[in-house]
Design a protein around this motif. Structure first.
Motif, PDB file in Angstrom:
ATOM      1  N   LYS A 152       0.837  -1.214   0.000  1.00 17.92           N
ATOM      2  CA  LYS A 152       0.000   0.000   0.000  1.00 17.92           C
ATOM      3  C   LYS A 152       0.865   1.255   0.000  1.00 17.92           C
ATOM      4  CE  LYS A 152      -4.618  -0.756   1.313  1.00 17.92           C
ATOM      5  NZ  LYS A 152      -5.740  -0.328   2.147  1.00 17.92           N
ATOM      6  N   ALA A 153       1.992   1.203   0.723  1.00 25.22           N
ATOM      7  CA  ALA A 153       2.901   2.364   0.756  1.00 25.22           C
ATOM      8  C   ALA A 153       3.399   2.663  -0.649  1.00 25.22           C
ATOM      9  CB  ALA A 153       4.074   2.081   1.705  1.00 25.22           C
ATOM     10  N   VAL A 158       3.142   5.697  -5.959  1.00 27.71           N
ATOM     11  CA  VAL A 158       2.880   5.644  -7.401  1.00 27.71           C
ATOM     12  C   VAL A 158       1.690   6.556  -7.764  1.00 27.71           C
ATOM     13  CG1 VAL A 158       2.186   4.122  -9.303  1.00 27.71           C
ATOM     14  CG2 VAL A 158       3.925   3.362  -7.656  1.00 27.71           C
ATOM     15  N   SER A 159       0.738   6.714  -6.836  1.00 28.34           N
ATOM     16  CA  SER A 159      -0.419   7.594  -7.099  1.00 28.34           C
ATOM     17  C   SER A 159      -0.007   9.066  -7.141  1.00 28.34           C
ATOM     18  CB  SER A 159      -1.522   7.375  -6.046  1.00 28.34           C
ATOM     19  OG  SER A 159      -1.171   8.000  -4.824  1.00 28.34           O
ATOM     20  N   GLY A 165       6.590  12.304 -15.485  1.00 30.86           N
ATOM     21  CA  GLY A 165       7.450  11.240 -14.966  1.00 30.86           C
ATOM     22  C   GLY A 165       7.913  11.501 -13.541  1.00 30.86           C
ATOM     23  N   GLY A 166       7.732  12.757 -13.072  1.00 29.19           N
ATOM     24  CA  GLY A 166       8.158  13.120 -11.719  1.00 29.19           C
ATOM     25  C   GLY A 166       7.120  12.778 -10.669  1.00 29.19           C
ATOM     26  N   PHE A 167       7.389  13.203  -9.441  1.00 26.97           N
ATOM     27  CA  PHE A 167       6.494  12.920  -8.321  1.00 26.97           C
ATOM     28  C   PHE A 167       6.279  14.186  -7.506  1.00 26.97           C
ATOM     29  CE2 PHE A 167       8.499   8.937  -9.401  1.00 26.97           C
ATOM     30  CZ  PHE A 167       7.531   7.961  -9.186  1.00 26.97           C
ATOM     31  N   ILE A 180      10.976  13.950  -5.747  1.00 25.25           N
ATOM     32  CA  ILE A 180      11.332  12.839  -6.646  1.00 25.25           C
ATOM     33  C   ILE A 180      12.360  11.936  -5.966  1.00 25.25           C
ATOM     34  CG2 ILE A 180      12.533  12.282  -8.820  1.00 25.25           C
ATOM     35  CD1 ILE A 180      11.080  14.788  -9.999  1.00 25.25           C
ATOM     36  N   PHE A 181      13.350  12.556  -5.312  1.00 26.18           N
ATOM     37  CA  PHE A 181      14.324  11.754  -4.571  1.00 26.18           C
ATOM     38  C   PHE A 181      13.593  10.863  -3.561  1.00 26.18           C
ATOM     39  CE2 PHE A 181      16.152  11.347  -0.342  1.00 26.18           C
ATOM     40  CZ  PHE A 181      17.165  10.429  -0.619  1.00 26.18           C
ATOM     41  N   CYS A 182      12.664  11.452  -2.810  1.00 26.29           N
ATOM     42  CA  CYS A 182      11.966  10.684  -1.769  1.00 26.29           C
ATOM     43  C   CYS A 182      11.206   9.507  -2.381  1.00 26.29           C
ATOM     44  CB  CYS A 182      10.994  11.581  -1.003  1.00 26.29           C
ATOM     45  SG  CYS A 182      11.848  12.787   0.034  1.00 26.29           S
ATOM     46  N   CYS A 183      10.484   9.770  -3.471  1.00 24.45           N
ATOM     47  CA  CYS A 183       9.665   8.710  -4.071  1.00 24.45           C
ATOM     48  C   CYS A 183      10.532   7.644  -4.736  1.00 24.45           C
ATOM     49  CB  CYS A 183       8.683   9.318  -5.064  1.00 24.45           C
ATOM     50  SG  CYS A 183       7.454  10.348  -4.228  1.00 24.45           S
TER      51      CYS A 183
END
Ligand SMILES: [Zn+2]
Length: 313
Positions: A152-153, A158-159, A165-167, A180-183
C-alpha cells in the motif's frame, strides 16, 4: 578547477556544532538532530568522523527520544519522523544502533501509516511523500519493514506520479526534485523501481542542469547545490546519471565553497550552512570526486555504513 578544501570544511562543521549561541545554531535549534546528521555524514564522507566525541553525540541523541519511541529535533522537543530518521542514520554512522529499543522505534513509525498507504509526519497528521520515504528508509535500516503495509505504501507513492514522470508531495501536486528523490528512494528500497518511467523521469531530471553546471529543483528556478543531491541520487537510482555534464556540476559545487572559513553555500558567493555543505560534499561523492567515500543514493549514508547495517549479525 579548484579543489575540495576538506580540512576547512571539517573545521567549519566542528565549529558550528560547538558554538551553541551562533546565529546558525539558534536558527538550527529545533532541527539540531537533522543538523547533526548533515554535519556528521559530511565528516564521514570526507574520512573525518573521528574528530567528534561519539559517546557525547550518542548520549545527546538518546535524550532526544520521546516516550512514544520517536525522536524530537532536540531535547524536550516533540517527536517527528524527520528527526527519527536522522537519529537512526547518525547511530548507524557510529555503529551504535544497538542502543535503540528497535521495536519501540519501529512501532512509532509504523503507527503513522494511514489506511491508503501514506504516512503522517507526526501525530498532527500532515501527509507528504517525504514521510513515506522517511518511514520506509528508517524501517529498512532497522530491518523492520515487515511492520508496515509495503504494498500500500508503494501504491500511494505511485499515485503521486505525474505525466512528466516526476512525483509530487500528494496526488496531483507538481513534480519537484526533492520529492522525486523521496519517491524514487522509497521505490528503490522496496524493490519497486519498475514503477518509475525511467526515460521520461531521466529527461525531466537532466533538464534541471543549467548553463552554470548547477542543477535546479523545478523549471524556471535558480541552480542550488542541494539539488546536486536530490537530482543526482535520483538519476543514479534510475541509471541515467550519464545524461548530465558531471564535470560542469563538480565545478559549480566547488565554486560554492568558502575557501577561507570552510562550508558550502547554495550558490557561489552566498552564506554557507551545514545543510548545503552536506549536499555539496555528498553530491561530489556521487560524482566520484577523488578522496571521498562513496554514498548510497537511496539511504543517504556512506556505502560502507549501509553494508555494515545489512550484512552484520
Ligand atoms: Zn538549497
Amino acid at each position: 578547477m579548484g579543489e575540495l578544501v576538506v580540512e576547512k570544511h571539517t573545521k567549519y562543521i566542528v565549529t558550528v556544532e560547538k558554538s551553541k549561541d551562533s546565529f546558525e545554531s539558534v536558527v538550527m535549534e529545533h532541527l539540531r538532530l537533522n543538523g547533526a546528521y548533515w554535519g556528521l555524514t559530511t565528516l564521514d564522507i570526507m574520512g573525518k568522523l573521528d574528530v567528534v566525541d561519539q559517546d557525547e553525540v550518542v548520549s545527546w541523541i538518546m535524550q532526544c527520544q520521546h516516550e512514544s519511541g520517536g525522536f524530537g529535533g532536540n531535547i524536550g522537543h516533540d517527536p517527528h519522523l524527520l528527526y527519527t530518521l536522522s537519529a537512526i542514520q547518525v547511530l548507524g554512522l557510529f555503529n551504535k544502533t544497538d542502543v535503540l529499543d528497535i521495536d519501540k522505534v519501529a512501532n512509532y513509525i509504523a503507527g503513522l501509516q494511514n489506511a491508503d498507504g501514506s504516512f503522517n509526519g507526526d501525530i498532527w497528521g500532515e501527509v507528504d511523500t517525504r514521510f513515506s520515504y522517511i518511514a520506509i528508509c528508517s524501517l529498512a535500516l532497522l530491518r523492520r519493514l515487515d511492520k508496515i503495509n509495503v504494498e500500500k505504501a508503494v501504491e500511494y507513492i505511485v499515485s503521486c506520479k505525474n505525466v512528466d514522470g516526476g512525483f509530487g508531495c500528494t496526488p496531483g501536486a507538481e513534480s519537484h526534485a526533492g520529492q522525486i528523490f523521496c519517491c524514487v528512494g522509497a521505490l528503490a528500497i522496496t524493490g519497486s523501481l519498475d514503477r518509475v518511467d525511467k526515460d521520461l523521469l531521466g529527461w525531466w531530471l537532466c533538464e534541471r542542469q543549467l548553463k552554470s553546471g548547477g542543477l535546479n529543483g523545478r523549471p524556471e528556478k535558480l541552480a542550488d547545490v542541494c539539488y546536486s543531491w536530490w537530482v543526482l541520487s535520483s538519476l543514479i537510482m534510475i541509471d541515467r546519471v550519464h545524461w548530465i555534464d558531471k564535470d560542469k556540476l563538480i565545478k559549480f559545487i566547488l565554486d560554492c565553497q568558502d575557501k577561507e572559513k570552510g562550508g558550502i553555500s547554495d550558490r557561489p558567493d552566498d552564506a554557507v550552512d551545514v545543510f548545503h555543505t552536506y549536499f555539496g560534499v555528498a553530491g561530489l561523492s556521487l560524482l566520484e570526486y577523488p578522496g571521498l567515500k562513496p554514498v548510497d543514493p537511496a539511504y543517504a549514508l556512506p556505502v560502507d555504513v549501509v553494508n555494515r547495517i545489512f550484512f552484520s549479525k
